[in-house]
Design an enzyme around this catalytic site. Sequence first.
Site, mmCIF file in Angstrom:
data_model
loop_
_atom_site.group_PDB
_atom_site.id
_atom_site.type_symbol
_atom_site.label_atom_id
_atom_site.label_comp_id
_atom_site.label_asym_id
_atom_site.label_seq_id
_atom_site.Cartn_x
_atom_site.Cartn_y
_atom_site.Cartn_z
ATOM 1 N N PHE A 1 0.810 -1.222 0.000
ATOM 2 C CA PHE A 1 0.000 0.000 0.000
ATOM 3 C C PHE A 1 0.835 1.260 0.000
ATOM 4 O O PHE A 1 0.372 2.315 -0.434
ATOM 5 C CB PHE A 1 -0.927 0.016 1.229
ATOM 6 C CG PHE A 1 -0.205 0.259 2.529
ATOM 7 C CD1 PHE A 1 0.083 1.545 2.963
ATOM 8 C CD2 PHE A 1 0.188 -0.805 3.322
ATOM 9 C CE1 PHE A 1 0.760 1.768 4.156
ATOM 10 C CE2 PHE A 1 0.863 -0.590 4.518
ATOM 11 C CZ PHE A 1 1.152 0.694 4.936
ATOM 12 N N LYS B 1 -1.112 -7.895 -8.578
ATOM 13 C CA LYS B 1 -2.059 -7.894 -7.464
ATOM 14 C C LYS B 1 -1.643 -6.758 -6.530
ATOM 15 O O LYS B 1 -0.771 -6.902 -5.689
ATOM 16 C CB LYS B 1 -2.021 -9.245 -6.728
ATOM 17 C CG LYS B 1 -3.321 -9.607 -5.975
ATOM 18 C CD LYS B 1 -3.704 -8.659 -4.859
ATOM 19 C CE LYS B 1 -2.810 -8.782 -3.651
ATOM 20 N NZ LYS B 1 -3.252 -7.839 -2.541
ATOM 21 N N GLU C 1 -5.132 -3.832 -1.721
ATOM 22 C CA GLU C 1 -6.555 -3.503 -1.770
ATOM 23 C C GLU C 1 -6.878 -2.235 -0.985
ATOM 24 O O GLU C 1 -8.013 -1.757 -1.010
ATOM 25 C CB GLU C 1 -7.383 -4.685 -1.247
ATOM 26 C CG GLU C 1 -7.185 -5.025 0.217
ATOM 27 C CD GLU C 1 -6.003 -5.927 0.494
ATOM 28 O OE1 GLU C 1 -5.976 -6.551 1.574
ATOM 29 O OE2 GLU C 1 -5.083 -5.998 -0.362
ATOM 30 N N SER D 1 5.715 -6.936 4.139
ATOM 31 C CA SER D 1 6.267 -7.267 5.447
ATOM 32 C C SER D 1 7.081 -8.558 5.380
ATOM 33 O O SER D 1 6.870 -9.403 4.499
ATOM 34 C CB SER D 1 5.147 -7.432 6.467
ATOM 35 O OG SER D 1 4.371 -8.586 6.173
ATOM 36 N N CYS E 1 9.685 1.615 3.541
ATOM 37 C CA CYS E 1 10.627 0.576 3.960
ATOM 38 C C CYS E 1 12.042 1.112 4.051
ATOM 39 O O CYS E 1 12.923 0.451 4.618
ATOM 40 C CB CYS E 1 10.571 -0.616 3.004
ATOM 41 S SG CYS E 1 11.154 -0.259 1.343
ATOM 42 N N GLU F 1 9.808 -3.159 13.305
ATOM 43 C CA GLU F 1 9.486 -2.092 12.359
ATOM 44 C C GLU F 1 8.150 -1.463 12.760
ATOM 45 O O GLU F 1 7.110 -2.120 12.735
ATOM 46 C CB GLU F 1 9.401 -2.653 10.943
ATOM 47 C CG GLU F 1 9.163 -1.594 9.885
ATOM 48 C CD GLU F 1 9.171 -2.161 8.481
ATOM 49 O OE1 GLU F 1 9.600 -1.442 7.560
ATOM 50 O OE2 GLU F 1 8.742 -3.321 8.294
#
Length: 498
Positions: free
Chosen positions: A148, A172, A175, A225, A280, A382
Amino acid sequence: MSLIPHLINGERISLDERSADVFNPSTGEAHRKVGLASRATIQQAIDAAQAAFPAWRNTPPAKRAQVLFRFKQLLEANEAVISKLIAEEHGKTLEDAAGELKRGIENVEYACAAPEILKGEYTRNVGPNIDAWSDFQPLGVVAGITPFNFPAMVPLWMYPLAIACGNTFILKPSERDPSSTLLIAELFHQAGLPKGVLNVVNGDKEAVDALIEAPEVKALSFVGSTPIAEYIYAEGTKRGKRVQALGGAKNHAVLMPDADLDNAVSALMGAAYGSCGERCMAISVAVCVGDQIADALVDKIVPQIKGLKIGAGTNCGLDMGPLVTAAARDKVVGYIDDGVAAGAKLVVDGRGYRMAGHEDGYFVGGTLFDNVTADMRIYQEEIFGPVLCIVRVGSLEQAMQLINDHEYGNGTCIFTRDGESARLFCDEIEVGMVGVNVPLPVPVSYHSFGGWKRSLFGDLHAYGPDGVRFYTRKKAITQRWPKRASHEAAQFAFPSNG
């Protein structure tokens, strides 16, 4: 409420499937819905990609590049529309969204060099009348699963290069913020991409598992992740797929006593609090070598943290917007609570931030901890939010040991004026991307992006030269045309040039 569709075989597809709400993080309101693909929908996309592959792999690289050049122009022409969609669904500022798109466009530019990057090697007369060459051949149907936090840039790390190499692609996206991703894919089709070469399917774990299990999908790229990266890598490679899975991070900035502190503070502000810390490559730990530089850092950075301009991402002139979801906000607040309970010194507290007119938005203010130790959860994990931790050490060697002992090895940097310290740091630090007086050492498009340790599962990094290697197989060909009048006896020893 409008439904964000899939894009399969060049057409928008809205099916009677499960759906999820898509929120505006600045208001907390669900303003769109997105369909969540079933296994049948994923198979429909795979079938479209597989049908398009033979013609696309045989399309000359120069013609593929022409489509990519037109795609680049359309991305630039639609920057404002794309940035607004990102800001509406992710929450990052318009300026940050535009910057993300620009870095994605750089990868399209690199892919435009398809005729050059796909050139093989040729050697004449490796033996009597024998020539040898190698070339790069596409894998077939490949897929990408993207996060995202960069709905434009990370997909553009993947499919332009994969498609330039002659593959067909299934994306993909997350969402949580799929609208900009869908628009960008449609622009690629406007640029002349044939139907079926790029397909976008929205979904959750069911869609991911369908891609992992499909034998037609030859390779998987993932950014997200570490637990999910490890899962995709294990399940994908178990089925014989090529996988690159980029995971989490805990990025440290080392401040030496001789650092240019004013520039270091400016760099840390952007690296720690830009995009609300949802990167990240965000710097989440400042490792100060000595109390003097640590105290000076606190004195200089606190006023800037308190002065952050925070608001709705769709407004201009801001430093930071909200977090992407209510769950993300609550998770970050939980980390702050945990840091206080563990004994870290909370210097600036971002909990409870409210924006007038947007009281239901998912906001957390800039947060700063001092006297953080390596055994604390806020150091080990994190956080993915606007939280910067200061750790104090006595030497560069201690700072490097701290970083090298961490499970993640994505990015790091050092602020110093001393070349010897910088060289030692670059040589000995066990991290994949290193900056010297550069807080976010994200490689440009013609290098490759990737960390070490539990920040990357797989042998090849994303985009750049490693991306070409990932999305192609190298084939070596040896060819002989003997002279018509010649005849040689059979040789039973292993052939050589001796």
